[in-house]
Scaffold this active site. Structure first.
Site, PDB file in Angstrom:
ATOM      1  CD  GLU A  59       0.633  -1.727   8.032  1.00 53.58           C
ATOM      2  OE1 GLU A  59       0.304  -0.954   8.964  1.00 53.58           O
ATOM      3  OE2 GLU A  59       1.076  -1.310   6.949  1.00 53.58           O
TER       4      GLU A  59
ATOM      5  CD  GLU B 296       8.139  -0.514   7.266  1.00 54.99           C
ATOM      6  OE1 GLU B 296       7.143  -1.206   6.957  1.00 54.99           O
ATOM      7  OE2 GLU B 296       8.339   0.634   6.827  1.00 54.99           O
TER       8      GLU B 296
ATOM      9  CG  ASP C 166       0.534  -4.129   2.030  1.00 53.00           C
ATOM     10  OD1 ASP C 166       0.719  -5.077   2.817  1.00 53.00           O
ATOM     11  OD2 ASP C 166       1.335  -3.181   1.906  1.00 53.00           O
TER      12      ASP C 166
ATOM     13  CE  LYS D 134       3.320  -6.098   3.691  1.00 56.18           C
ATOM     14  NZ  LYS D 134       2.888  -4.933   4.498  1.00 56.18           N
TER      15      LYS D 134
ATOM     16  CG  ASP E 261      -0.426  -0.114   2.514  1.00 53.65           C
ATOM     17  OD1 ASP E 261       0.814  -0.211   2.620  1.00 53.65           O
ATOM     18  OD2 ASP E 261      -1.192  -0.100   3.508  1.00 53.65           O
ATOM     19  CB  SER E 262       4.583   1.699  -0.325  1.00 47.55           C
ATOM     20  OG  SER E 262       4.738   0.525  -1.106  1.00 47.55           O
TER      21      SER E 262
HETATM   22  O1  KIV Z   1       3.608  -1.098   1.510  1.00 43.38           O
HETATM   23  C1  KIV Z   1       4.760  -1.537   1.435  1.00 43.38           C
HETATM   24  O2  KIV Z   1       5.489  -1.307   0.463  1.00 43.38           O
HETATM   25  C2  KIV Z   1       5.251  -2.342   2.550  1.00 43.38           C
HETATM   26  C3  KIV Z   1       6.720  -2.638   2.593  1.00 43.38           C
HETATM   27  C4  KIV Z   1       7.458  -1.422   2.952  1.00 43.38           C
HETATM   28  C5  KIV Z   1       7.032  -3.780   3.475  1.00 43.38           C
HETATM   29  O3  KIV Z   1       4.502  -2.740   3.385  1.00 43.38           O
END
Ligand code: KIV
Length: 279
Positions: free
Chosen positions: A118, A185, A86, A116, A47-48
């Protein structure tokens, strides 16, 4: 013939053999093709996306529709890598039913291999429900960007013994709940090494030292494309933005001066046909 995708079993085996696992983010078809052909084992549609591609300040504005749209392109662009998506903010925190429904929607509509999410103790039930439905889940502890506000910003997590102990307990609880891989992280390397040795599932670090079972970085950071703040843990392996800027400036200059297009870029027709067209 397309390559066989890697599976969760391959990652467990790699950990057992001490082989490092590589993960990088991708958000579109050409990038997925590039990193897959280069040989990464896992692609993360992180989600970056919100910051590096969509221009948001943080990850909180990213929607499930954004993630699905980009993940579909990544899955189409890759053949061998295991694609992890994510789960965006508020798609798994409200209720376990929500979490399961949204994880299912992501997997069903994108063809990705895993999701994924969090968090620690508070997401254990969701992880358990999603894995029981047969969807591989990656956990994410340490600096969890979706709750950066609560953590006091983008800071190293776990230096405090109480927080470190909680992180170890969370990692073990997530493993018990069925998580097949953990992202750590921004965690001190000693703590990351300890968690890596305690878990039987692979631990992928980002700013968590070399003792982890693998590493993940954001593609735009690795390639020198993103112009925002670059964290200490990023290593830039290319200056792609400089190259791209040089290319686009040359294009502008050649169009303005008439150097482009040349004859070889041009189609033509004979004069006779042109005259007939004007009749
Ligand atoms: O969103 C993302 O790119 C991430 C990584 C930094 C692990 O969660």
């Amino acid at each position: 013939m397309s390559a066989q995708r890697l599976s969760t079993l391959d990652f467990r085996e790699m950990k057992q053999k001490g082989e490092k696992i590589t993960m990088v983010t991708a958000y579109d078809h050409p990038t997925a093709q590039l990193v897959d052909e280069a040989g990464v084992e896992t692609i993360l549609v992180g989600d970056s996306l919100g910051m590096v591609v969509l221009g948001y300040e943080d990850t909180l504005s990213v929607t499930i529709e954004d993630m699905i749209h980009h993940s579909k392109a990544v899955v189409r662009g890759s053949e061998r890598a295991f694609v992890i998506v994510d789960m965006p903010f508020l798609t798994y925190q409200v209720t376990v039913e929500d979490a399961l429904r949204n994880a299912g929607r992501i997997i069903q509509s994108t063809g990705a291999q895993g999701v994924k999410l969090e968090g620690g103790g508070e997401v254990v039930e969701a992880v358990s429900a999603i894995t029981r439905a047969g969807i591989p889940v990656v956990g994410h502890l340490g600096l969890t960007p979706q709750s950066a506000g609560q953590l006091g910003g983008f800071k190293v997590q776990g230096k405090d013994p109480r927080v470190a102990r909680e992180m170890i307990e969370d990692a073990l609880a997530l493993e018990d709940a069925g998580m097949f891989m953990l992202v750590l992280e921004c965690v001190p390397r000693q703590l990351a090494a300890l968690i890596t040795s305690r878990l039987s599932v692979p631990v992928i670090g980002i700013g968590a030292g070399k003792e982890c079972d693998g590493q993940v970085l954001v593609f735009h950071d690795v390639m020198g494309i993103y112009t925002g703040k670059r964290p200490k843990f990023v290593k830039q392996y290319a200056q792609a933005r400089d190259e791209m800027e040089k290319g686009i400036k040359e294009y502008i200059s050649e169009v303005r001066s008439g150097l482009f297009p040349e004859e070889k870029h041009t189609f033509s027709m004979n004069e006779e046909d042109l005259s007939r067209a004007m009749e």
